[in-house]
Design a protein around this motif. Sequence first.
Motif, mmCIF file in Angstrom:
data_model
loop_
_atom_site.group_PDB
_atom_site.id
_atom_site.type_symbol
_atom_site.label_atom_id
_atom_site.label_comp_id
_atom_site.label_asym_id
_atom_site.label_seq_id
_atom_site.Cartn_x
_atom_site.Cartn_y
_atom_site.Cartn_z
ATOM 1 N N THR A 171 9.634 -3.226 2.242
ATOM 2 C CA THR A 171 8.374 -3.871 1.881
ATOM 3 C C THR A 171 7.954 -3.482 0.477
ATOM 4 O O THR A 171 8.314 -2.403 -0.012
ATOM 5 N N ARG A 194 6.821 -12.607 4.982
ATOM 6 C CA ARG A 194 5.433 -12.155 4.881
ATOM 7 C C ARG A 194 5.307 -10.715 5.398
ATOM 8 O O ARG A 194 4.838 -10.466 6.508
ATOM 9 N N SER A 248 2.109 -15.019 -4.672
ATOM 10 C CA SER A 248 2.674 -13.749 -4.219
ATOM 11 C C SER A 248 4.056 -13.518 -4.817
ATOM 12 O O SER A 248 4.405 -12.395 -5.201
ATOM 13 N N ALA A 266 -0.173 -8.967 -1.238
ATOM 14 C CA ALA A 266 0.759 -10.062 -1.556
ATOM 15 C C ALA A 266 1.640 -10.411 -0.369
ATOM 16 O O ALA A 266 2.172 -11.520 -0.294
ATOM 17 N N ARG A 267 1.822 -9.469 0.560
ATOM 18 C CA ARG A 267 2.598 -9.686 1.789
ATOM 19 C C ARG A 267 4.032 -10.115 1.481
ATOM 20 O O ARG A 267 4.476 -11.219 1.834
ATOM 21 N N ILE A 268 4.784 -9.232 0.854
ATOM 22 C CA ILE A 268 6.193 -9.493 0.579
ATOM 23 C C ILE A 268 7.026 -8.392 1.234
ATOM 24 O O ILE A 268 6.924 -7.215 0.880
ATOM 25 N N LEU A 275 6.514 -17.871 1.774
ATOM 26 C CA LEU A 275 6.227 -17.085 0.578
ATOM 27 C C LEU A 275 5.322 -17.856 -0.383
ATOM 28 O O LEU A 275 5.787 -18.730 -1.123
ATOM 29 N N LEU A 308 3.625 -12.426 -8.393
ATOM 30 C CA LEU A 308 3.216 -11.016 -8.445
ATOM 31 C C LEU A 308 4.402 -10.092 -8.193
ATOM 32 O O LEU A 308 4.576 -9.072 -8.872
ATOM 33 N N ALA A 309 5.223 -10.450 -7.201
ATOM 34 C CA ALA A 309 6.377 -9.617 -6.864
ATOM 35 C C ALA A 309 7.351 -9.529 -8.022
ATOM 36 O O ALA A 309 7.837 -8.439 -8.366
ATOM 37 N N LEU A 331 1.628 -3.707 -3.543
ATOM 38 C CA LEU A 331 1.406 -5.145 -3.361
ATOM 39 C C LEU A 331 1.066 -5.479 -1.907
ATOM 40 O O LEU A 331 1.535 -6.485 -1.357
ATOM 41 N N SER A 391 4.680 -3.403 -0.041
ATOM 42 C CA SER A 391 3.274 -3.079 0.214
ATOM 43 C C SER A 391 2.907 -1.664 -0.172
ATOM 44 O O SER A 391 1.764 -1.409 -0.571
#
Length: 363
Positions: free
Chosen positions: A216, A82, A254, A226-228, A250, A257-258, A223, A218
């Motif tokens: 990241t 995350r 998300s 999405a917190r990846i 995860l 999206l990634a 993203l 981000s």
Amino acid sequence: MSGSGCVTDLVREDLRSFAGYRSARSESLDGRIWLNANESPWSSDADAAGTVRRYPDPQPQALRRTLASLYGCNPELLLAGRGSDEAIDLLVRALCRPGQDAVVLTPPTFGMYAVCARLHGTRVVEVPLIDRADGFACDFDAVADAALAASAKLVFLCSPGNPSGTSLPLEAVDALASRLQGRALVVMDEAYAEFACAASATTLIQSNPNIAVLRTLSKAHALAAARIGSVIADAALVSVLQRCQAPYPLPAPSVALALAALAPDALISTRQRIATACGERDRLYRQLTASPGVRQVYPSQANFLLVRFDDAQRAFESLLAAGIVVRDMRAAPALGDALRISLGTPEQNAEVVRALARSREAA
């Protein structure tokens, strides 16, 4: 002592053989009717696709392989989570004994290193960056000395730095890790690496397994919600961190999206946006440097500029009056006159310049 053995010796002794929580998704089972995780047999009315009623894979292999390809490493060296924040927290929890161990930071730097350390009862040792006309610099010898004197388990470095924007030389990072081999893990936070013209510290892990790298989706990949994020490290350390991770880090939306953002066509668009941002960074740097009331603009390899003002309060209020929100850095060590300005679109960046010009005219 082998590379893997050396780095896992830095892990808290009580966690080296810690098995962690075995979730229902951790079992390698095959079936037609899944009744092992206490999930709802019906989809939510909010879930038209019917894809989120079941718990997600703790480490989706498609995502792990895609991220590893993006960052140029083997999948077993990467743990997704995350955002970088979770990786920072996992490293502190896995390596530092509360009330006994320490971490070394180089302020001004990203605040979450100190937050995670203090929440975990871990002492923070600071070795401030050196403020020079051409940007902030790291005194690597002083960092090594401080880490050894404090018996620190972790050294957090940020490159490009936040809020400094400065990239750290890899040869110095390599030498630092060599000096701290078997004593501390050097963590390179490369959240802004896509905006820099520099090689990644992932290239150093094979020779110095006491290096870990944070990445990241981000920033450059847009993203943030999405917190990846990922931590890339020695495979044995990654295994330990995964056992310390929450069961389902995860969310499936998300992950989807990634994967979409990392598809070939999407990556082309991302690289174009990065090029635009870097061009805007250089243009805004020149414009702000020539602006009355601006004391100093630091060269940056990130997607922001750190700016010192004659009157930072006036600048902050003028930008806010124009509807422009920037980051007030005045509470940070040695930055009592500074604001951090993230790069916007060309039009938004032009508004920043106009708002600051109006502020000087009204003074």
